[in-house]
Design a protein around this motif. Structure first.
Motif, PDB file in Angstrom:
ATOM      1  N   VAL A  93      35.467  41.919  41.268  1.00 59.09           N
ATOM      2  CA  VAL A  93      35.511  43.206  42.044  1.00 59.09           C
ATOM      3  C   VAL A  93      35.990  42.973  43.097  1.00 59.09           C
ATOM      4  O   VAL A  93      35.322  42.021  43.993  1.00 59.09           O
ATOM      5  CB  VAL A  93      34.359  44.151  41.779  1.00 59.09           C
ATOM      6  N   TYR A  94      37.085  43.795  43.816  1.00 55.19           N
ATOM      7  CA  TYR A  94      37.648  43.303  45.146  1.00 55.19           C
ATOM      8  C   TYR A  94      37.222  44.586  46.129  1.00 55.19           C
ATOM      9  O   TYR A  94      37.442  45.816  45.412  1.00 55.19           O
ATOM     10  CB  TYR A  94      39.026  43.326  45.271  1.00 55.19           C
ATOM     11  N   TYR A  95      36.638  44.120  47.096  1.00 51.72           N
ATOM     12  CA  TYR A  95      36.212  45.205  47.981  1.00 51.72           C
ATOM     13  C   TYR A  95      37.045  45.355  49.713  1.00 51.72           C
ATOM     14  O   TYR A  95      37.154  44.084  49.959  1.00 51.72           O
ATOM     15  CB  TYR A  95      34.589  44.934  48.487  1.00 51.72           C
ATOM     16  N   GLN A 117      34.475  51.514  47.453  1.00 49.60           N
ATOM     17  CA  GLN A 117      33.705  51.243  46.226  1.00 49.60           C
ATOM     18  C   GLN A 117      34.280  50.122  45.448  1.00 49.60           C
ATOM     19  O   GLN A 117      33.531  49.592  44.354  1.00 49.60           O
ATOM     20  CB  GLN A 117      33.975  52.628  45.358  1.00 49.60           C
ATOM     21  N   GLY A 118      35.341  49.337  45.454  1.00 53.60           N
ATOM     22  CA  GLY A 118      35.852  48.203  44.546  1.00 53.60           C
ATOM     23  C   GLY A 118      36.682  48.512  43.655  1.00 53.60           C
ATOM     24  O   GLY A 118      36.903  49.631  43.236  1.00 53.60           O
ATOM     25  N   THR A 119      37.567  47.499  43.536  1.00 53.20           N
ATOM     26  CA  THR A 119      38.604  47.653  42.395  1.00 53.20           C
ATOM     27  C   THR A 119      38.402  46.417  41.489  1.00 53.20           C
ATOM     28  O   THR A 119      38.241  45.369  41.931  1.00 53.20           O
ATOM     29  CB  THR A 119      40.034  48.239  42.779  1.00 53.20           C
ATOM     30  N   GLN A 120      38.502  46.361  39.999  1.00 58.62           N
ATOM     31  CA  GLN A 120      38.330  45.139  39.213  1.00 58.62           C
ATOM     32  C   GLN A 120      39.599  44.755  39.305  1.00 58.62           C
ATOM     33  O   GLN A 120      40.837  45.182  38.963  1.00 58.62           O
ATOM     34  CB  GLN A 120      37.849  45.905  37.960  1.00 58.62           C
ATOM     35  N   VAL A 121      39.724  43.356  39.434  1.00 57.58           N
ATOM     36  CA  VAL A 121      40.806  42.459  38.995  1.00 57.58           C
ATOM     37  C   VAL A 121      40.485  41.675  38.063  1.00 57.58           C
ATOM     38  O   VAL A 121      39.458  40.788  38.315  1.00 57.58           O
ATOM     39  CB  VAL A 121      41.484  41.783  40.264  1.00 57.58           C
ATOM     40  N   THR A 122      41.035  41.391  36.975  1.00 56.43           N
ATOM     41  CA  THR A 122      40.731  40.489  35.733  1.00 56.43           C
ATOM     42  C   THR A 122      42.156  39.716  35.459  1.00 56.43           C
ATOM     43  O   THR A 122      43.253  40.223  35.275  1.00 56.43           O
ATOM     44  CB  THR A 122      40.336  41.336  34.462  1.00 56.43           C
ATOM     45  N   VAL A 123      41.995  38.433  35.607  1.00 57.38           N
ATOM     46  CA  VAL A 123      43.138  37.508  35.251  1.00 57.38           C
ATOM     47  C   VAL A 123      42.882  36.804  33.972  1.00 57.38           C
ATOM     48  O   VAL A 123      41.823  36.044  33.948  1.00 57.38           O
ATOM     49  CB  VAL A 123      43.086  36.400  36.511  1.00 57.38           C
ATOM     50  N   SER A 124      43.661  36.982  33.075  1.00 52.40           N
ATOM     51  CA  SER A 124      43.370  36.210  31.641  1.00 52.40           C
ATOM     52  C   SER A 124      44.162  35.116  31.670  1.00 52.40           C
ATOM     53  O   SER A 124      45.112  34.832  32.239  1.00 52.40           O
ATOM     54  CB  SER A 124      43.986  37.228  30.487  1.00 52.40           C
ATOM     55  N   SER A 125      43.457  34.109  30.886  1.00 49.54           N
ATOM     56  CA  SER A 125      44.284  32.639  30.758  1.00 49.54           C
ATOM     57  C   SER A 125      45.061  32.493  29.743  1.00 49.54           C
ATOM     58  O   SER A 125      45.286  33.562  28.891  1.00 49.54           O
ATOM     59  CB  SER A 125      43.127  31.700  30.753  1.00 49.54           C
TER      60      SER A 125
END
Length: 125
Positions: A93-95, A117-125
């Motif tokens: 989560v990036y704030y 409030q934050g934002t989700q960053v998801t990096v898939s392999s």
């Protein structure tokens, strides 16, 4: 008082890019040091990047240096984090955070006064 709202997070494959935005309201953004932190599950919140208000100097953690770029558009009261060559370990989560000018450690989350409030960053392999 400053209100911060992040956007731009999402799911991306490794090697891809995302651009996060942090829009501020309440007071002019240009008078604050503004930065990005992130927190992965089970880990402490860690510094990512900051841009200082006085001279626009940019600071990065070693883990993102050369891949991420922080920038600021004072006219839009917005700070950006361009993230390239993303890795699975960037998942968090990036704030967005802002602080009144101070000589205290800009790498420490404790020295920032305002948070989004934050934002989700998801990096898939």
């Amino acid at each position: 008082q400053v209100q911060l709202v992040e956007s731009g997070g999402g799911l991306v494959q490794a090697g891809g890019s995302l651009r996060l935005s942090c829009a501020a309201s309440g007071r002019t953004f240009s008078s604050y040091d503004t930065g990005w932190f992130r927190q992965a599950p089970g880990k402490e919140r860690e510094f990512v990047a900051t841009i200082t208000w006085s001279d626009g100097n940019k600071y990065y953690s070693d883990s993102v240096k050369g891949r991420f770029t922080i920038s600021r558009d004072n006219a839009k009261n917005t700070v950006y984090l361009q993230m390239n060559s993303l890795k699975p370990e960037d998942t968090a989560v990036y704030y967005c955070a802002a602080r009144l000018p101070t000589d205290s450690n800009l790498y420490s989350s404790n020295t920032y006064d305002f948070w989004g409030q934050g934002t989700q960053v998801t990096v898939s392999s």
